[in-house]
Scaffold this active site. Structure first.
Site, PDB file in Angstrom:
ATOM      1  N   HIS A 103     -36.187  14.302 -12.758  1.00 49.97           N
ATOM      2  CA  HIS A 103     -36.808  15.213 -13.724  1.00 49.97           C
ATOM      3  C   HIS A 103     -37.495  16.304 -12.906  1.00 49.97           C
ATOM      4  CE1 HIS A 103     -37.137  11.236 -15.764  1.00 49.97           C
ATOM      5  NE2 HIS A 103     -37.022  11.886 -16.903  1.00 49.97           N
ATOM      6  N   ASP A 106     -40.821  15.182 -11.609  1.00 49.95           N
ATOM      7  CA  ASP A 106     -40.854  14.113 -10.588  1.00 49.95           C
ATOM      8  C   ASP A 106     -40.891  14.732  -9.208  1.00 49.95           C
ATOM      9  OD1 ASP A 106     -40.036  12.463 -12.702  1.00 49.95           O
ATOM     10  OD2 ASP A 106     -37.945  12.474 -12.048  1.00 49.95           O
ATOM     11  N   GLU A 234     -29.114  10.973 -23.933  1.00 46.34           N
ATOM     12  CA  GLU A 234     -29.353   9.557 -23.632  1.00 46.34           C
ATOM     13  C   GLU A 234     -29.981   8.873 -24.849  1.00 46.34           C
ATOM     14  OE1 GLU A 234     -31.146   8.801 -19.776  1.00 46.34           O
ATOM     15  OE2 GLU A 234     -32.253   7.113 -20.622  1.00 46.34           O
ATOM     16  N   GLU A 270     -27.804   3.759 -21.551  1.00 44.74           N
ATOM     17  CA  GLU A 270     -28.687   2.920 -20.713  1.00 44.74           C
ATOM     18  C   GLU A 270     -28.735   1.492 -21.254  1.00 44.74           C
ATOM     19  OE1 GLU A 270     -32.275   4.638 -19.259  1.00 44.74           O
ATOM     20  OE2 GLU A 270     -33.426   2.807 -19.553  1.00 44.74           O
ATOM     21  N   HIS A 273     -31.801   0.362 -23.232  1.00 44.17           N
ATOM     22  CA  HIS A 273     -31.896   1.060 -24.516  1.00 44.17           C
ATOM     23  C   HIS A 273     -30.935   0.450 -25.530  1.00 44.17           C
ATOM     24  CE1 HIS A 273     -33.413   4.962 -22.352  1.00 44.17           C
ATOM     25  NE2 HIS A 273     -34.144   3.894 -22.088  1.00 44.17           N
ATOM     26  N   ASP A 298     -27.123   4.736 -17.310  1.00 40.43           N
ATOM     27  CA  ASP A 298     -28.370   4.375 -16.652  1.00 40.43           C
ATOM     28  C   ASP A 298     -28.348   2.860 -16.561  1.00 40.43           C
ATOM     29  OD1 ASP A 298     -29.230   6.928 -16.314  1.00 40.43           O
ATOM     30  OD2 ASP A 298     -31.030   6.757 -17.550  1.00 40.43           O
ATOM     31  N   ASP A 309     -38.944  -1.593 -22.866  1.00 42.31           N
ATOM     32  CA  ASP A 309     -38.040  -1.037 -21.858  1.00 42.31           C
ATOM     33  C   ASP A 309     -38.555  -1.398 -20.471  1.00 42.31           C
ATOM     34  OD1 ASP A 309     -35.882   0.446 -21.060  1.00 42.31           O
ATOM     35  OD2 ASP A 309     -36.797   2.399 -21.389  1.00 42.31           O
ATOM     36  N   ASP A 311     -36.913  -1.859 -17.742  1.00 43.26           N
ATOM     37  CA  ASP A 311     -36.225  -1.147 -16.651  1.00 43.26           C
ATOM     38  C   ASP A 311     -36.110  -1.970 -15.384  1.00 43.26           C
ATOM     39  OD1 ASP A 311     -35.824   1.115 -18.180  1.00 43.26           O
ATOM     40  OD2 ASP A 311     -37.537   2.205 -17.385  1.00 43.26           O
ATOM     41  N   ASP A 340     -31.665   3.540 -13.266  1.00 38.37           N
ATOM     42  CA  ASP A 340     -32.921   3.894 -13.949  1.00 38.37           C
ATOM     43  C   ASP A 340     -33.713   2.595 -14.071  1.00 38.37           C
ATOM     44  OD1 ASP A 340     -34.941   4.912 -15.417  1.00 38.37           O
ATOM     45  OD2 ASP A 340     -33.714   5.749 -17.021  1.00 38.37           O
TER      46      ASP A 340
HETATM   47  C1  XLS Z   1     -36.625   6.487 -20.565  1.00 38.33           C
HETATM   48  C2  XLS Z   1     -35.395   7.097 -20.076  1.00 38.33           C
HETATM   49  C3  XLS Z   1     -35.593   8.188 -19.039  1.00 38.33           C
HETATM   50  C4  XLS Z   1     -34.361   9.023 -18.914  1.00 38.33           C
HETATM   51  C5  XLS Z   1     -34.562  10.322 -18.227  1.00 38.33           C
HETATM   52  O1  XLS Z   1     -36.629   5.432 -21.162  1.00 38.33           O
HETATM   53  O2  XLS Z   1     -34.550   6.103 -19.619  1.00 38.33           O
HETATM   54  O3  XLS Z   1     -35.960   7.633 -17.827  1.00 38.33           O
HETATM   55  O4  XLS Z   1     -33.346   8.339 -18.273  1.00 38.33           O
HETATM   56  O5  XLS Z   1     -35.426  11.149 -18.896  1.00 38.33           O
HETATM   57 NI    NI Z   2     -32.750   6.447 -18.643  1.00 34.96          NI
HETATM   58 NI    NI Z   3     -35.220   3.863 -20.257  1.00 33.51          NI
END
Ligand code: XLS
Ligand code: NI
Ligand code: NI
Length: 441
Positions: A103, A106, A234, A270, A273, A298, A309, A311, A340
């Site tokens: 991003h 970031d 996404e 993702e 998600h 992702d 989430d 991750d 991700d």
């Molecule tokens: C958040 C998203 C984010 C996107 C990028 O849950 O996964 O990280 O991948 O903005």
């Molecule tokens: Ni993501």
């Molecule tokens: Ni995410």
């Protein structure tokens, strides 16, 4: 040679094969190994995400950051950002990944004004560009963070505040320019706060119309600057808002069709998600793939016992096999497998970043091999083909081609009197077959 030495004890990670017990070696990811006519490197297009790996602090709602990152002075200075970027490339090279993703906020700190933030981004982009050229690591995608700053509390492209919408448009314009400058192969829109907490205060129609316009402006601007990378949306059903507009693949595709954007966007699916949406990863991938809209993934995983989430890094061969079955069917480029994912806040040492990515890369490499073996033997396909065989008949073809109506079908069934019997769905057999390939590959 990288310009930093942030990981002095770690050399470039090598493939040592499944028998290796070296925790800093690949056991399955062998970049040059050929699978289905392409190298693993070309299939998987591994990507490190900048936000979790280089900006993640380990903070959670109950406590502050835990990560030990000796190269980071913790300040918001551009100098620190530039140094961090150099360290990131040392990491990418030692891990032997071909891509990274970020991003805007970031990589470079937010300034007091938009102009200042843009200048910060330009300064860090100089370093990113030099590091890309030096190392050969490429940008899979860029995106704009339009959810962290308080100004975006009501959303960005779906906000009720026209000024914030205008700010978001300017921010995306700049993020696209930087992505273009760095040769980004895709550009992602994750609708951070594009959604609502209460429908009482929300004009949903107006918000979605604004989002449609926003994307059209982005498409126009890409043409203007000659950016030919793939636009990706996404999907995510909730977090941070209760109801995110891009809730799953089906909702995104419906939106893209309604606003005449199908030619310009694909989806970045993702894993976690998909889970939050109440779907499997395979479902989301297949739904996007069958409509020519599977763009990138992702890669991460959730936790069965936690409903948010989380991750986490993917380590489950069953999940990666399922994912690769669909990716091999539809192809992934110019997308990639973007981790991700973040290390747990208890895994605070720099070396944990290596363990985490090595595990994810190995899990995907093995999933790729298992999926390819299943496909080579048509172990699943032959059963599916057989299951739909009645549709290969003359009548089936006529229906599929739109050549018959209800009256024709009624006449046929009146004549026949009763439908012929069904065949077994063979679900358990199929599950056993997948397990057999997991055992043997
Ligand atoms: C958040 C998203 C984010 C996107 C990028 O849950 O996964 O990280 O991948 O903005
Ligand atoms: Ni993501
Ligand atoms: Ni995410």
């Amino acid at each position: 040679m990288s310009t930093t030495n942030a990981f002095p004890e770690i050399n470039k990670i090598q493939y040592e094969g499944p028998g290796s017990d070296n925790p800093l070696a690949f056991r399955w990811y062998n970049p040059d190994e050929i699978v289905e006519g392409k190298t693993m490197k070309e299939h998987l297009r591994f990507t490190v995400c900048y936000w979790h790996t280089f900006r993640g602090t380990g903070a959670d709602p109950f406590g502050s950051g835990t990560m030990v990152r000796p190269w980071d002075d913790g300040s918001n200075s551009v100098e620190n950002a530039c140094n961090r970027a150099r360290v990131a490339f040392e990491f990418f090279e030692k891990l032997d990944v071909p891509y990274y993703a970020f991003h805007d906020r970031d990589v470079a700190p937010e300034g007091d004004t938009l102009r200042e933030s843009n200048a910060h981004l330009d300064a860090v982009a100089d370093v990113l560009e030099a590091e890309q050229n030096r190392s050969g690591v490429k940008l899979l995608w860029g995106t704009a963070n339009m959810f962290s700053h308080p100004r975006f509390m009501h959303g960005a492209a779906t906000t009720c505040n026209l000024d914030v919408y205008t700010y978001a448009a300017a921010q995306v314009k700049k993020a696209m320019e930087i992505t273009h400058r760095l040769g980004g192969e895709n550009y992602v829109f994750w609708g951070g706060r594009e959604g609502y907490q209460s429908i009482y205060n929300t004009d949903m129609k107006r918000e979605l119309d604004h989002l449609g316009q926003f994307f059209h402006m982005a498409v126009d601007y890409a043409k203007e600057i000659g950016f030919t990378g793939q636009f990706l949306i996404e999907p995510k059903p909730k977090e941070p808002t209760k109801h995110q507009y891009d809730s799953d693949a089906a909702a995104c595709l419906n939106f893209l069709r309604a606003y005449d954007l199908m030619d310009h966007f694909k989806l970045n699916i993702e894993t976690n998600h998909a889970t939050l949406a109440g779907h499997s990863m395979m479902h989301e991938l297949e739904y996007a793939g069958m409509q020519g809209a599977l763009g990138s993934i992702d890669a991460n995983t959730g936790d069965l016992l936690l409903g948010w989430d989380t991750d986490q890094f993917p380590t489950d061969y069953y999940l990666t096999t399922q994912t690769m079955l669909v990716l091999l069917k539809y192809g992934l480029a110019p997308g990639g497998v973007n981790f991700d994912a973040k290390v747990r806040r208890e895994s605070f040492e720099p070396v944990d970043l290596f363990y985490a990515h090595i595990g994810g890369m190995d899990a995907f490499a093995r999933g790729l091999k298992i999926a390819a073996a299943i496909r080579a033997d048509k172990a699943i396909d032959s059963i599916v083909t057989e299951r739909y065989q009645s549709w290969d008949s003359d009548l089936g073809q006529k229906i599929e081609n739109g050549q018959v109506g209800l009256a024709d079908l009624e006449a046929l069934m009146l004549e026949k009197g009763e439908a012929s019997g069904n065949k077994s769905g063979r679900q358990e057999l199929l599950e056993n077959i997948v397990n057999r390939y997991l055992d043997q590959t």
